[in-house]
Motif scaffolding. Structure first.
Motif, mmCIF file in Angstrom:
data_model
loop_
_atom_site.group_PDB
_atom_site.id
_atom_site.type_symbol
_atom_site.label_atom_id
_atom_site.label_comp_id
_atom_site.label_asym_id
_atom_site.label_seq_id
_atom_site.Cartn_x
_atom_site.Cartn_y
_atom_site.Cartn_z
ATOM 1 N N MET A 1 -17.832 -2.312 -7.676
ATOM 2 C CA MET A 1 -17.356 -1.671 -6.465
ATOM 3 C C MET A 1 -16.237 -2.520 -5.853
ATOM 4 O O MET A 1 -16.424 -3.715 -5.642
ATOM 5 N N LEU A 2 -15.112 -1.899 -5.585
ATOM 6 C CA LEU A 2 -13.996 -2.613 -4.971
ATOM 7 C C LEU A 2 -13.963 -2.343 -3.480
ATOM 8 O O LEU A 2 -14.276 -1.247 -3.028
ATOM 9 N N ASP A 3 -13.540 -3.330 -2.727
ATOM 10 C CA ASP A 3 -13.415 -3.159 -1.282
ATOM 11 C C ASP A 3 -11.936 -3.024 -0.897
ATOM 12 O O ASP A 3 -11.047 -3.025 -1.753
ATOM 13 N N ASP A 4 -11.691 -2.920 0.414
ATOM 14 C CA ASP A 4 -10.316 -2.731 0.893
ATOM 15 C C ASP A 4 -9.410 -3.902 0.533
ATOM 16 O O ASP A 4 -8.228 -3.707 0.255
ATOM 17 N N ARG A 5 -9.933 -5.117 0.544
ATOM 18 C CA ARG A 5 -9.103 -6.273 0.158
ATOM 19 C C ARG A 5 -8.691 -6.182 -1.300
ATOM 20 O O ARG A 5 -7.551 -6.469 -1.654
ATOM 21 N N ILE A 9 -4.934 -6.052 -2.650
ATOM 22 C CA ILE A 9 -4.458 -6.966 -3.695
ATOM 23 C C ILE A 9 -3.814 -6.166 -4.818
ATOM 24 O O ILE A 9 -2.695 -6.473 -5.252
ATOM 25 N N LEU A 10 -4.489 -5.128 -5.279
ATOM 26 C CA LEU A 10 -3.951 -4.301 -6.362
ATOM 27 C C LEU A 10 -2.633 -3.653 -5.959
ATOM 28 O O LEU A 10 -1.668 -3.645 -6.733
ATOM 29 N N ASP A 11 -2.588 -3.098 -4.751
ATOM 30 C CA ASP A 11 -1.370 -2.432 -4.295
ATOM 31 C C ASP A 11 -0.212 -3.415 -4.196
ATOM 32 O O ASP A 11 0.906 -3.117 -4.626
ATOM 33 N N ARG A 37 -9.768 -15.908 -7.258
ATOM 34 C CA ARG A 37 -10.991 -15.438 -7.923
ATOM 35 C C ARG A 37 -11.020 -13.911 -8.005
ATOM 36 O O ARG A 37 -11.415 -13.349 -9.017
ATOM 37 N N ARG A 38 -10.587 -13.250 -6.934
ATOM 38 C CA ARG A 38 -10.560 -11.787 -6.940
ATOM 39 C C ARG A 38 -9.563 -11.258 -7.982
ATOM 40 O O ARG A 38 -9.857 -10.300 -8.700
ATOM 41 N N ILE A 148 0.806 3.263 -8.651
ATOM 42 C CA ILE A 148 -0.113 4.374 -8.601
ATOM 43 C C ILE A 148 -0.980 4.225 -7.348
ATOM 44 O O ILE A 148 -1.122 3.131 -6.806
ATOM 45 N N PRO A 149 -1.554 5.318 -6.853
ATOM 46 C CA PRO A 149 -2.401 5.202 -5.663
ATOM 47 C C PRO A 149 -3.647 4.373 -5.958
ATOM 48 O O PRO A 149 -4.238 4.505 -7.031
ATOM 49 N N VAL A 150 -4.013 3.518 -5.020
ATOM 50 C CA VAL A 150 -5.199 2.667 -5.209
ATOM 51 C C VAL A 150 -6.408 3.172 -4.431
ATOM 52 O O VAL A 150 -7.484 2.607 -4.550
ATOM 53 N N GLY A 151 -6.247 4.233 -3.682
ATOM 54 C CA GLY A 151 -7.331 4.724 -2.835
ATOM 55 C C GLY A 151 -8.461 5.421 -3.572
ATOM 56 O O GLY A 151 -9.514 5.650 -3.000
ATOM 57 N N TYR A 152 -8.264 5.757 -4.826
ATOM 58 C CA TYR A 152 -9.293 6.478 -5.576
ATOM 59 C C TYR A 152 -10.281 5.570 -6.285
ATOM 60 O O TYR A 152 -11.342 6.004 -6.694
ATOM 61 N N VAL A 153 -9.902 4.310 -6.458
ATOM 62 C CA VAL A 153 -10.749 3.387 -7.204
ATOM 63 C C VAL A 153 -12.033 3.101 -6.434
ATOM 64 O O VAL A 153 -12.043 3.018 -5.218
ATOM 65 N N ARG A 154 -13.092 2.992 -7.180
ATOM 66 C CA ARG A 154 -14.395 2.693 -6.552
ATOM 67 C C ARG A 154 -14.856 1.330 -6.974
ATOM 68 O O ARG A 154 -14.638 0.819 -7.964
#
Length: 154
Positions: A1-5, A9-11, A37-38, A148-154
């Motif tokens: 599970m990924l969080d907002d941080r 980071i990905l974006d 680490r993330r 790509i949009p990062v909002g869909y990742v869980r």
């Protein structure tokens, strides 16, 4: 599970993979070690597939874009693998997609000038039987991006 941080980071990394970990950590409000680490965890989990440098096509001498729509009468695994191998060996073909609808494949080809398309076309048809190929020249790029949009990742 990924969080907002993780998403931030990905974006940020997909917009600028060369950002220092220190600057990235500051942007996402983490310590440098926690941020590092993330990033490592995101790489190990496969969320970060690779880091690349995007070159300027004009400066690299390939400003022209041609989209080739391909129809084939062949759909065997052997034909498809041969097609994949042939187009994989042509560096001017930067994207290839198998499609639904009236065409089987679309190829995105970058070229020094439109006349060079014939060279690429001949490289393919000398090695592979195609039913039809039609090409369209891009007149203007309206949107280009690698993000790509990062909002869909869980």
């Amino acid at each position: 599970m990924l969080d907002d941080r993780d998403r931030r980071i990905l974006d940020t990394l997909q917009r600028d993979a060369g950002i220092s970990v220190t600057d990235l950590a500051e942007r996402v409000a983490l310590s440098v070690s926690a941020c590092s680490r993330r990033i490592q965890r995101l790489e190990e989990s496969g969320h970060i597939a690779r880091r690349i440098v995007v070159l300027d096509r004009e400066r690299m001498g390939v400003p022209t874009t041609v989209f080739a729509l391909v129809k084939t009468a062949h759909h065997s695994d052997e034909w498809t693998e041969n097609f994949r191998r042939i187009i994989g060996g042509i560096p001017e073909i930067v994207e290839a997609h198998r499609l639904t609808g009236n065409h089987d494949y679309i190829l995105k080809i970058v070229l020094p000038r439109v006349e060079h398309y014939d060279v690429i076309y001949k490289q393919i048809v000398r090695k592979l039987e195609l039913f039809d190929v039609s090409a369209s020249i891009s007149m203007e790029e309206l949107k280009h991006g690698m993000t790509i949009p990062v909002g869909y990742v869980r």
